[in-house]
Design an enzyme around this catalytic site. Structure first.
Site, PDB file in Angstrom:
ATOM      1  N   CYS A 259     -38.878 -12.287 -19.400  1.00 24.69           N
ATOM      2  CA  CYS A 259     -39.829 -11.595 -20.289  1.00 24.69           C
ATOM      3  C   CYS A 259     -39.161 -11.477 -21.657  1.00 24.69           C
ATOM      4  CB  CYS A 259     -40.179 -10.211 -19.747  1.00 24.69           C
ATOM      5  SG  CYS A 259     -40.892 -10.197 -18.089  1.00 24.69           S
ATOM      6  N   ALA A 261     -39.857 -12.178 -25.075  1.00 28.51           N
ATOM      7  CA  ALA A 261     -40.345 -11.793 -26.413  1.00 28.51           C
ATOM      8  C   ALA A 261     -40.043 -10.319 -26.696  1.00 28.51           C
ATOM      9  CB  ALA A 261     -41.843 -12.052 -26.509  1.00 28.51           C
ATOM     10  N   PRO A 262     -39.722  -9.995 -27.950  1.00 20.47           N
ATOM     11  CA  PRO A 262     -39.710 -10.851 -29.146  1.00 20.47           C
ATOM     12  C   PRO A 262     -38.419 -11.623 -29.382  1.00 20.47           C
ATOM     13  CG  PRO A 262     -39.314  -8.592 -29.791  1.00 20.47           C
ATOM     14  CD  PRO A 262     -39.536  -8.562 -28.300  1.00 20.47           C
ATOM     15  N   GLY A 264     -34.944 -10.422 -29.195  1.00 20.17           N
ATOM     16  CA  GLY A 264     -33.708  -9.765 -29.604  1.00 20.17           C
ATOM     17  C   GLY A 264     -32.597  -9.919 -28.586  1.00 20.17           C
ATOM     18  N   LYS A 265     -32.913  -9.664 -27.323  1.00 18.61           N
ATOM     19  CA  LYS A 265     -31.893  -9.778 -26.269  1.00 18.61           C
ATOM     20  C   LYS A 265     -31.554 -11.243 -26.002  1.00 18.61           C
ATOM     21  CE  LYS A 265     -33.830  -5.620 -24.220  1.00 18.61           C
ATOM     22  NZ  LYS A 265     -34.991  -5.632 -25.131  1.00 18.61           N
ATOM     23  N   ASP A 283     -42.255 -16.318 -21.811  1.00 18.63           N
ATOM     24  CA  ASP A 283     -43.244 -15.287 -22.102  1.00 18.63           C
ATOM     25  C   ASP A 283     -44.617 -15.877 -21.813  1.00 18.63           C
ATOM     26  OD1 ASP A 283     -43.179 -12.455 -23.534  1.00 18.63           O
ATOM     27  OD2 ASP A 283     -45.021 -13.463 -24.164  1.00 18.63           O
ATOM     28  N   ASP A 328     -36.221  -7.937 -18.558  1.00 17.62           N
ATOM     29  CA  ASP A 328     -36.521  -6.837 -19.471  1.00 17.62           C
ATOM     30  C   ASP A 328     -38.007  -6.554 -19.293  1.00 17.62           C
ATOM     31  OD1 ASP A 328     -35.840  -4.974 -21.547  1.00 17.62           O
ATOM     32  OD2 ASP A 328     -36.984  -6.243 -22.917  1.00 17.62           O
ATOM     33  N   CYS A 381     -37.460   0.000 -21.639  1.00 17.51           N
ATOM     34  CA  CYS A 381     -37.321   0.951 -22.742  1.00 17.51           C
ATOM     35  C   CYS A 381     -38.138   2.201 -22.434  1.00 17.51           C
ATOM     36  CB  CYS A 381     -37.735   0.329 -24.075  1.00 17.51           C
ATOM     37  SG  CYS A 381     -39.414  -0.346 -24.121  1.00 17.51           S
TER      38      CYS A 381
END
Length: 445
Positions: A259, A261-262, A264-265, A283, A328, A381
């Site tokens: 998963c 997007a966007p 960063g990880k 994604d 994520d 998150c």
């Protein structure tokens, strides 16, 4: 250009289109000749109104003879803007807040100008006499209105965390978060970037926990900064940066980010791998994958292969092929309310029930891609136990070939915990609320 009119347009956009506040702000800033002062004022108005909407509407409800649901949405947002300036912004004279609100109403709903003027002046005359819920009689209602969080959510957190912790959490959710970024060490080191930014009058400081993290002071529109465009840094919260460190990918690994997007990880993992190996970033939305591709190109990363793929489906061609897999997971997002305050109004208890089953399904599918002795990291998150350790416990109860790995040795000492996993809270750790857990697949006998 009228700053308050732009703030109103942003608030209307968020209401009508369920837009994220940061995305709506960027959209309405684009193409307008706004200096930093105007941008800061508009941003303060937008976030201030969203963060305090329940309280502002509670005040309006006491002063208005017209029921709130009968007031035109644009007028309602003008009232929120006016009340927010009067109640929270000392630098704006009350008379100016009233007059500007009335002028704004004349531009969008002329006939409501008298109503707006009367209500705001009524507040100024009677603010000392307005009733508020009594804490002792109904703690959940008191906290809901005082800190502008839906009552069902307050009640949930009271049950899970208790009164003292919940009130600090609610207050923390309304605090201004730091703007952080990750230094792209593939192109520049941290000291060089800080020097580069300071030469351009951009004030930065070290991050709190992560070596490659920096914090910006009072910055907006970072995407227009030359060092961003050159790929010297990537905007990312420190809690999010910890995920890649916990997964701990090595050069030449095969990694799947189910998963992504966007991105960063994903790009952080590539950075830790020294841009050597392969990361499959997936994604379900093509436009989000294009964003990852653009970010990777800007950062000088070449090992990311984006694929449009639904994490709810099992890819038979990748079973047992990845050294490390990141989930994520889609989540309620209740750990990032201070960054995207509209989230707290867009959720309900049924959403949490549905998303937990989706999270478990994605984790189950992703686990099939892990090699023997390979690693699977699950992150969200959010701060709700059922989405976090609850999902892990359900997964481990059905997948005996996986064990939980203690991630504390991979974490900064300041946030190591007694549990093997990590749960961060915005008011405790001054980062986004985040959950991170690492699992290892055992060799079958």
């Amino acid at each position: 250009m009228n700053a308050r009119k732009i703030a109103l347009d942003v608030l209307i956009d968020i209401d009508r289109n369920n837009a994220y506040s940061n995305i709506a702000l960027n959209k309405h800033f684009r193409g307008k000749d706004l200096d930093g002062r105007d941008q800061r004022f508009i941003t303060e108005l937008v976030y201030g109104v969203i963060e305090n909407k329940i309280y502002l509407d509670y005040i309006t409800g006491q002063l208005s003879k017209t029921k709130i649901d009968k007031i035109h949405p644009s007028v309602m947002n003008i009232l929120r803007l006016g009340l927010y300036q009067i109640i929270y912004l000392d630098k704006v004279p009350s008379s100016a807040a009233v007059n500007e609100s009335v002028n704004l109403t004349k531009k969008v709903q002329m006939r409501a100008a008298g109503f707006v003027n009367g209500l705001l002046r009524n507040y100024l005359r009677n603010r000392e006499n307005l009733k508020t819920p009594i804490r002792q009689e109904n703690p959940a209602l008191f906290l809901s209105i005082t800190y502008s969080h839906p009552q069902w959510l307050v009640e949930k957190w009271l049950d899970e965390f208790g009164l003292a912790f919940t009130e600090k959490l609610l207050k923390g959710n309304n605090a201004k978060p730091a703007l952080t970024a990750r230094v792209n060490t593939l192109k520049i080191n941290k000291n060089e970037l800080i020097d580069h930014l300071k030469k351009n009058d951009i004030e930065v400081a070290d991050g709190k926990y992560v070596e490659e993290a920096i914090r910006f002071e009072n910055m907006y529109s970072l995407e227009e900064v030359e060092s961003f465009q050159k790929g010297y840094f990537q905007i990312q919260d420190e809690s999010s940066m910890l995920v890649a460190h916990v997964l701990d990918p090595k050069p030449h690994d095969t990694v799947i980010d189910v998963c992504a997007a966007p991105g960063g990880k994903t790009t952080h993992m590539a950075q830790l791998m020294k841009n050597e190996g392969m990361i499959i970033a997936r994604d379900i939305h093509d436009h989000k994958l294009k964003l990852i591709d653009r970010t990777a190109k800007r950062l000088g990363i070449t090992i990311i292969k984006t694929q449009c793929y639904n994490a709810k489906d099992i890819d038979q061609t990748m079973i047992g092929k990845a050294n490390r897999v990141l989930v994520d997971a889609p989540c309620s997002g209740l750990g990032i309310i201070r960054r995207k305050p509209e989230i707290k109004y867009n959720k309900n208890p049924d959403d949490l029930l549905k998303i937990v089953d989706l999270q478990l399904e994605i984790l189950e599918n992703a686990s099939k891609y892990v090699t023997d002795n390979g690693y699977l990291v699950y992150s969200t998150c959010t701060i709700t136990s059922e989405e976090n350790i609850g999902v892990i416990q359900r997964f481990l109860s059905k997948n005996k070939d996986f064990i939980m790995v203690d991630i504390n040795p991979l974490l900064p000492k300041a946030i190591r915990q007694t549990e093997k996993y990590l749960q961060l809270y915005p008011h405790v750790d001054d980062v986004d609320g985040f959950f991170i857990c690492k699992l290892q697949k055992q060799i079958r006998p």
